[in-house]
Design an enzyme around this catalytic site. Structure first.
Site, PDB file in Angstrom:
ATOM      1  N   ASN A 112      -2.017  -2.001  10.173  1.00  0.00           N
ATOM      2  CA  ASN A 112      -2.770  -2.481   9.027  1.00  0.00           C
ATOM      3  C   ASN A 112      -2.716  -1.504   7.860  1.00  0.00           C
ATOM      4  O   ASN A 112      -3.134  -1.837   6.758  1.00  0.00           O
ATOM      5  CB  ASN A 112      -4.235  -2.719   9.428  1.00  0.00           C
ATOM      6  CG  ASN A 112      -4.400  -3.950  10.284  1.00  0.00           C
ATOM      7  OD1 ASN A 112      -4.120  -5.059   9.858  1.00  0.00           O
ATOM      8  ND2 ASN A 112      -4.837  -3.759  11.522  1.00  0.00           N
TER       9      ASN A 112
ATOM     10  N   TYR B 138     -15.303  -3.928   5.454  1.00  0.00           N
ATOM     11  CA  TYR B 138     -15.158  -2.583   6.007  1.00  0.00           C
ATOM     12  C   TYR B 138     -16.003  -1.588   5.207  1.00  0.00           C
ATOM     13  O   TYR B 138     -16.766  -0.787   5.760  1.00  0.00           O
ATOM     14  CB  TYR B 138     -13.689  -2.173   5.996  1.00  0.00           C
ATOM     15  CG  TYR B 138     -13.447  -0.710   6.275  1.00  0.00           C
ATOM     16  CD1 TYR B 138     -13.796  -0.147   7.497  1.00  0.00           C
ATOM     17  CD2 TYR B 138     -12.874   0.115   5.304  1.00  0.00           C
ATOM     18  CE1 TYR B 138     -13.587   1.197   7.753  1.00  0.00           C
ATOM     19  CE2 TYR B 138     -12.657   1.459   5.555  1.00  0.00           C
ATOM     20  CZ  TYR B 138     -13.010   1.998   6.773  1.00  0.00           C
ATOM     21  OH  TYR B 138     -12.802   3.328   7.011  1.00  0.00           O
TER      22      TYR B 138
ATOM     23  N   ASP C 281     -14.068   6.910  24.429  1.00  0.00           N
ATOM     24  CA  ASP C 281     -13.178   5.971  23.749  1.00  0.00           C
ATOM     25  C   ASP C 281     -12.928   4.778  24.658  1.00  0.00           C
ATOM     26  O   ASP C 281     -12.796   4.937  25.877  1.00  0.00           O
ATOM     27  CB  ASP C 281     -11.842   6.656  23.424  1.00  0.00           C
ATOM     28  CG  ASP C 281     -11.099   6.002  22.276  1.00  0.00           C
ATOM     29  OD1 ASP C 281     -10.726   4.814  22.420  1.00  0.00           O
ATOM     30  OD2 ASP C 281     -10.860   6.653  21.246  1.00  0.00           O
TER      31      ASP C 281
ATOM     32  N   LYS D 248     -19.451   0.773   6.241  1.00  0.00           N
ATOM     33  CA  LYS D 248     -19.556   2.222   6.061  1.00  0.00           C
ATOM     34  C   LYS D 248     -20.782   2.564   5.211  1.00  0.00           C
ATOM     35  O   LYS D 248     -21.501   3.537   5.483  1.00  0.00           O
ATOM     36  CB  LYS D 248     -18.283   2.766   5.423  1.00  0.00           C
ATOM     37  CG  LYS D 248     -17.066   2.764   6.334  1.00  0.00           C
ATOM     38  CD  LYS D 248     -17.245   3.700   7.515  1.00  0.00           C
ATOM     39  CE  LYS D 248     -15.986   3.803   8.360  1.00  0.00           C
ATOM     40  NZ  LYS D 248     -16.157   4.697   9.529  1.00  0.00           N
TER      41      LYS D 248
ATOM     42  N   ASN E 211      -7.939   1.045  20.183  1.00  0.00           N
ATOM     43  CA  ASN E 211      -6.942   1.451  19.194  1.00  0.00           C
ATOM     44  C   ASN E 211      -6.637   2.935  19.335  1.00  0.00           C
ATOM     45  O   ASN E 211      -6.425   3.652  18.364  1.00  0.00           O
ATOM     46  CB  ASN E 211      -7.415   1.151  17.768  1.00  0.00           C
ATOM     47  CG  ASN E 211      -6.258   1.129  16.771  1.00  0.00           C
ATOM     48  OD1 ASN E 211      -5.124   0.852  17.138  1.00  0.00           O
ATOM     49  ND2 ASN E 211      -6.539   1.434  15.528  1.00  0.00           N
TER      50      ASN E 211
ATOM     51  N   LEU F 171      -0.572   1.467   5.444  1.00  0.00           N
ATOM     52  CA  LEU F 171       0.750   1.597   4.836  1.00  0.00           C
ATOM     53  C   LEU F 171       1.680   2.543   5.584  1.00  0.00           C
ATOM     54  O   LEU F 171       2.822   2.175   5.901  1.00  0.00           O
ATOM     55  CB  LEU F 171       0.584   2.077   3.384  1.00  0.00           C
ATOM     56  CG  LEU F 171       1.866   2.502   2.653  1.00  0.00           C
ATOM     57  CD1 LEU F 171       2.816   1.326   2.487  1.00  0.00           C
ATOM     58  CD2 LEU F 171       1.510   3.123   1.301  1.00  0.00           C
TER      59      LEU F 171
ATOM     60  N   ILE G 184      -7.202   9.940  13.915  1.00  0.00           N
ATOM     61  CA  ILE G 184      -7.899  11.090  13.341  1.00  0.00           C
ATOM     62  C   ILE G 184      -8.654  11.854  14.429  1.00  0.00           C
ATOM     63  O   ILE G 184      -8.662  13.079  14.453  1.00  0.00           O
ATOM     64  CB  ILE G 184      -8.856  10.639  12.228  1.00  0.00           C
ATOM     65  CG1 ILE G 184      -8.070   9.925  11.125  1.00  0.00           C
ATOM     66  CG2 ILE G 184      -9.611  11.821  11.639  1.00  0.00           C
ATOM     67  CD1 ILE G 184      -8.928   9.187  10.110  1.00  0.00           C
TER      68      ILE G 184
ATOM     69  N   SER H 246     -15.808   6.804   4.400  1.00  0.00           N
ATOM     70  CA  SER H 246     -14.580   6.362   3.737  1.00  0.00           C
ATOM     71  C   SER H 246     -14.752   6.273   2.232  1.00  0.00           C
ATOM     72  O   SER H 246     -15.828   5.912   1.725  1.00  0.00           O
ATOM     73  CB  SER H 246     -14.182   4.986   4.280  1.00  0.00           C
ATOM     74  OG  SER H 246     -13.122   4.435   3.529  1.00  0.00           O
TER      75      SER H 246
END
Length: 364
Positions: A216, A167, A32, A171, A36, A218, A13, A143
């Site tokens: 992780n 997770y 960064d 958040k 990932n 879909l 993103i 999220s």
């Protein structure tokens, strides 16, 4: 305005949002650690934005130099490290878009302490650095996981926060931290963007999602199965209380999401200090099997799959009510599920090894 810092800006993103900001003529810095994300993604961002090449200025630092109104600086560093943050803010940062963090639900169940450390401690260190450097404008990557299992569909921002996995808990903790900071002293401009399921890729095929190791999420897994990199797609749960038994999600194109961040930053800059909380989603739900069928139809491919047991921490249905984002920012999704499937496959088919093959293209 002055330079915008993107923490985690080399990720999925973050890199797409970086491109959207550069195309608006903004000066962008990225911090960064590449856990990932890939420096190659930022090299391609600079290319797509029409900037000069990213060149190494010092160990762990690259820049396009004075390439016009927009420029890009990339710094290797950890958002939990005060020294790395101070180096990033030395460039004269006026606003921050905070993407750095871990985001896999299943992994968070298995490694909760790691998630609390990276997501919460990282956000704490960032806010401390912003305080040291007099920067009070922040867009936070939150999220829809915060809403957990809810009977309210579509889900408005006023729905109770009831996360069901580590997770989501992290958040929620950061959102609480931001609310406390905003209330502690005047002048803070903060947006908490709760987005649903970002998927797809840049339509050029040059920029997309390249997760480290086994995906992780879909959509990148689906793309890798379609490319023959994996034998089949595991669909977690066929007995959810949904029309076809598979989980229903609100999928939004990553470029729509990138534009949402750009709009949020513009609102914060134009309006008085505030704490703004918005859902970013399409307002439409599609099941996992809907997504598989749309991908097959759009791209003329077969995607083998197997329905397996439910995954810990998942919920049956998650669909956004995005009306507030349209009212406050004039933002709504413009791209369809077919656009998502087409652009995602364009990325995967053009980059079968992800960004890995281009890693050496950054000097040093």
């Amino acid at each position: 305005m002055t330079k915008v810092l993107l923490t985690g800006g080399a990720g999925f993103i973050g890199s797409h949002t970086c491109l959207a900001l550069l195309e608006e003529g903004l000066s962008v810095g990225v911090l960064d650690d590449f856990s990932n994300g890939s420096p190659e993604a930022l090299r391609r961002v600079a290319e797509l934005a029409g900037l000069g090449a990213l060149r190494q200025e010092s160990p762990g630092r690259w820049s396009t130099g004075d390439s016009g109104p927009a420029d890009l600086t990339l710094l290797r560093g950890d958002v939990r490290c005060p020294g790395d943050l101070d180096r990033a803010f030395a460039d004269g940062i006026g606003a921050v878009l905070h993407f750095a963090g871990l985001k896999a639900v299943g992994e968070s169940v298995a490694q909760p302490l790691r998630y609390w450390d990276v997501n919460v401690t990282g956000s704490l260190r960032l806010l401390e650095a912003m305080g040291r450097h007099g920067c009070r404008t922040l867009v936070f990557s939150s999220s829809a996981t915060l809403y957990g299992s809810t009977d309210r569909v579509p889900i408005p921002e006023t729905a109770p926060l009831q996360p069901i996995n580590p997770y989501g808990y992290t958040k929620a903790a950061v959102e609480r931290m931001l609310a406390d900071v905003a209330a502690s002293s005047p002048g803070w401009r903060i947006a908490r963007l709760r987005y649903f399921n970002p998927v797809g890729a840049h339509p050029s095929g040059r920029l997309g999602e390249d997760p480290s190791g086994s995906p992780n999420n879909l959509f990148p897994y689906l793309c890798q199965v379609a490319a023959g990199r994996r034998p089949r797609l595991d669909v977690f749960g066929g007995d959810w209380p949904t029309p076809d038994g598979t989980g229903v999600r609100d999928y939004l194109h990553v470029m729509d999401l990138a534009e949402g961040h750009r709009r949020a930053l513009a609102v914060l800059e134009a309006e008085p200090p505030q704490l703004l909380t918005l859902n970013l989603g399409s307002g439409s739900g599609h099941s996992v099997l809907d997504l598989v069928r749309a991908f097959e139809t759009t791209n003329g491919l077969a995607v083998p799959f197997s329905v397996v047991g439910r995954r810990p921490g998942d919920s049956a249905v998650s669909i956004a009510d995005p009306q507030e984002a349209e009212r406050r920012m004039g933002w709504r999704t413009r791209r369809s599920l077919a656009d998502i499937c087409r652009d995602g496959w364009a990325w995967q088919s053009a980059n079968p090894g992800g960004f890995g093959e281009g890693e050496s293209s950054l000097d040093g």
